[in-house]
Design a protein around this motif. Sequence first.
Motif, PDB file in Angstrom:
ATOM      1  N   HIS A  55       0.949  -1.148  -0.058  1.00  0.00           N
ATOM      2  CA  HIS A  55       0.108  -0.076  -0.153  1.00  0.00           C
ATOM      3  C   HIS A  55       0.985   1.245  -0.048  1.00  0.00           C
ATOM      4  O   HIS A  55       0.660   2.198  -0.695  1.00  0.00           O
ATOM      5  CB  HIS A  55      -0.795  -0.078   1.155  1.00  0.00           C
ATOM      6  CG  HIS A  55      -1.808   1.115   1.323  1.00  0.00           C
ATOM      7  ND1 HIS A  55      -3.115   1.009   0.622  1.00  0.00           N
ATOM      8  CD2 HIS A  55      -1.833   2.271   2.160  1.00  0.00           C
ATOM      9  CE1 HIS A  55      -3.770   2.261   0.876  1.00  0.00           C
ATOM     10  NE2 HIS A  55      -2.940   2.951   1.792  1.00  0.00           N
ATOM     11  N   ASN A  56       1.958   1.295   0.851  1.00  0.00           N
ATOM     12  CA  ASN A  56       2.773   2.273   0.904  1.00  0.00           C
ATOM     13  C   ASN A  56       3.806   2.603  -0.289  1.00  0.00           C
ATOM     14  O   ASN A  56       3.869   3.605  -0.698  1.00  0.00           O
ATOM     15  CB  ASN A  56       3.786   2.366   2.214  1.00  0.00           C
ATOM     16  CG  ASN A  56       3.092   2.434   3.444  1.00  0.00           C
ATOM     17  OD1 ASN A  56       1.827   2.476   3.598  1.00  0.00           O
ATOM     18  ND2 ASN A  56       3.540   1.902   4.674  1.00  0.00           N
ATOM     19  N   LEU A  57       3.960   1.546  -0.679  1.00  0.00           N
ATOM     20  CA  LEU A  57       4.773   1.640  -2.028  1.00  0.00           C
ATOM     21  C   LEU A  57       4.118   2.243  -3.159  1.00  0.00           C
ATOM     22  O   LEU A  57       4.686   3.253  -3.869  1.00  0.00           O
ATOM     23  CB  LEU A  57       5.455   0.192  -2.407  1.00  0.00           C
ATOM     24  CG  LEU A  57       6.231   0.126  -3.537  1.00  0.00           C
ATOM     25  CD1 LEU A  57       7.410   0.705  -3.352  1.00  0.00           C
ATOM     26  CD2 LEU A  57       6.605  -1.305  -4.113  1.00  0.00           C
ATOM     27  N   ILE A  58       2.706   1.777  -3.549  1.00  0.00           N
ATOM     28  CA  ILE A  58       2.148   2.321  -4.488  1.00  0.00           C
ATOM     29  C   ILE A  58       1.828   3.641  -4.373  1.00  0.00           C
ATOM     30  O   ILE A  58       1.912   4.629  -5.192  1.00  0.00           O
ATOM     31  CB  ILE A  58       0.801   1.467  -4.849  1.00  0.00           C
ATOM     32  CG1 ILE A  58       1.344  -0.036  -5.120  1.00  0.00           C
ATOM     33  CG2 ILE A  58       0.043   2.120  -5.713  1.00  0.00           C
ATOM     34  CD1 ILE A  58       0.018  -1.001  -5.255  1.00  0.00           C
ATOM     35  N   GLY A  59       1.332   3.954  -3.059  1.00  0.00           N
ATOM     36  CA  GLY A  59       0.920   5.327  -2.622  1.00  0.00           C
ATOM     37  C   GLY A  59       2.009   6.404  -2.729  1.00  0.00           C
ATOM     38  O   GLY A  59       1.735   7.470  -3.305  1.00  0.00           O
ATOM     39  N   VAL A  60       3.300   6.006  -2.534  1.00  0.00           N
ATOM     40  CA  VAL A  60       4.259   6.888  -2.452  1.00  0.00           C
ATOM     41  C   VAL A  60       4.548   7.114  -3.913  1.00  0.00           C
ATOM     42  O   VAL A  60       4.821   8.400  -4.429  1.00  0.00           O
ATOM     43  CB  VAL A  60       5.579   6.489  -1.691  1.00  0.00           C
ATOM     44  CG1 VAL A  60       6.879   7.126  -1.907  1.00  0.00           C
ATOM     45  CG2 VAL A  60       5.066   6.691  -0.113  1.00  0.00           C
ATOM     46  N   LEU A  61       4.959   5.908  -4.648  1.00  0.00           N
ATOM     47  CA  LEU A  61       5.395   6.113  -6.089  1.00  0.00           C
ATOM     48  C   LEU A  61       4.432   6.790  -6.848  1.00  0.00           C
ATOM     49  O   LEU A  61       4.733   7.480  -7.654  1.00  0.00           O
ATOM     50  CB  LEU A  61       5.573   4.522  -6.560  1.00  0.00           C
ATOM     51  CG  LEU A  61       6.779   4.034  -6.289  1.00  0.00           C
ATOM     52  CD1 LEU A  61       6.780   2.543  -7.116  1.00  0.00           C
ATOM     53  CD2 LEU A  61       8.086   4.937  -6.865  1.00  0.00           C
TER      54      LEU A  61
END
Lengths: 522, 85
Positions: free
Chosen positions: A184-190
């Motif tokens: 979730h964090n990876l997609i959100g940040v990228l």
Amino acid sequence: MKADRMRRYVDLHSWLGMVAGLALFVAFFAGALNMFHEEIHHWQTPRTELANAGTVQGLLQQVTASSEDARQRIYLLPGADPGAMWFQSGQDGAPGEWVTAYSSDFNAAGERGDRPHSGLADFVNQLHYQLAIPTVGLTLMGIISILYGAALFTGLVIHWPKLRREFFALRHQGNVRRYWKNLHNLIGVLCFPFHLIMSVTGAAMGAFTLIALVMGALVFGPQLQGVIDKETQVWPAPTLTGEPTEMAPVQRYLDRARQAHPDLTVDWIEVRGYGDQAAWVDVAASIPGVVGHHIHVLMDARAQLIRVIEPGHRSFNYDTLSPMYALHFGDYGGSLVQWLYFAMGLLGALLFVSGNILWCERRTDRNGPSRSSVFLLRLTLGVCFGVVIGLAGSFLASKLLPYTPWGAEIAVLEKGVFLALLLVLVVAGLRSVPLRFSRWMLTLAPLAYLAVPLLQLVLEGRYAWVVPDNLTVNVMLLLVALSLWVVRALLIARLRRAEPHPLWQEGPLPRSDQAVQTVTVK
Amino acid sequence: MRALFAAALSLPLAIMLMGLLAALVPLPWSSWLVLQMLLAIVLWMVLISLVAIPRRAWPPLVGLLVANGASALLLQATSLYGGAA
């Protein structure tokens, strides 16, 4: 930041995500497919209809000859089978409606037949911008976009201090919840800039009426509506003189527009007051090399130039509107941007699913098992798989129905198949063990998307590949199948390494919180 | 629940604050109307996220109510309402 404040931000972020998550999943998944709206339109049209297609000029004459409303205002859509749209007034006080006709609808004598048309591309579009809910759907999506934007801001506050640590961190280290969190964090940040664009532009389009109403009521007064019309219309509506005039051929308007800008691509043509001395024609087009690529070339009935609205020669309001639309639709950078938006749309859908799953697992870990967490996890899975597989069903129905006795109802049945699959899978999702349900659905969904191009290949042969638009749509569907297969592979790989959360392994939906706790303790 | 109330109370405040900005900026307000709408949307989003800062729910909601009232009063001092150019 203090721990308790951070926790409140996480709570608000989760709450906003939960409220908006499912609607955003639908909007993003349908939006990813809708990146190829024009191509799907071409894809859904049977080859036999395209063989009967005429010219834009012929269509304009046929439609305006039979409809007074079309003479007042008509939009022409160039393409392999040119289309025309106009507002047809209702008879005897009945409400009017927008009508779309294609040149292939008309026979050699100029009579319009009642041929059924697939409404697949329009349905995918409606699902994207209004969840296919008439009247209130658009405003609802506008408000959802506002909550989505607020969730983004709170997400930014939460992740900013640990941005570097979380970047490219997709580890689970035996902790399954951490896997969802990292994903979730990876997609959100990228994809943060993309999501920021989508939330602001989506809210602007969806909540425009609401904002204008409140702005009119509280700040500018009732005259605001007139000012909005004046500032956003290309040219005032003509005051018809009643004196007939011979309109220039459509090709001359297009040639004159290309004189104004040689490298433009025509999007649509608007004709007001057809056949009247006061008529005007707007060639709406796009030019390459700028984000705000919209251009309007306005001409009178005889194709004499009235005005050109283009980058550098337009009002500040137009200068703000044009990039807003372009950034939302991703039509400013050719195929590369189109495919990039498609990929980020699919990733966005995954972001919302992972957010909902995280919320359910986190709530269970923090407060103990509850019926609402179990229900929400299952509802999330049911709706998400229902939408994904339902849309594949609509694509399959669109290709198959013209070869069945129900071909006359194709537009209704495409939606019906979607709705039926959605309802069945939501009910199945609520009644099944989530882990087993997900495994089954992640096997079925890629196969469903793989089946669509294969079906077209069987029914229409080489036509499925030799026409560029068909090739694009089929490649897109294969990529959706591949993406779903990758998610399935990730799920299986994850399960090999770590036990799933207890929420994923429970049986039938419990009737009360007490029942949930009993099941979990067992 | 506080986010729900915040969402409802932030909309008029965001729009009235944009109205006050429009009254301050030495440009005809109609010439940058679309930008005002976009800024109002961003402001609305930010105001919703700000309610998470205080520990208790009621202070930010009362704050929003007071801010709405104050903005409405301040707007009366401008010539914007009904003065569409």
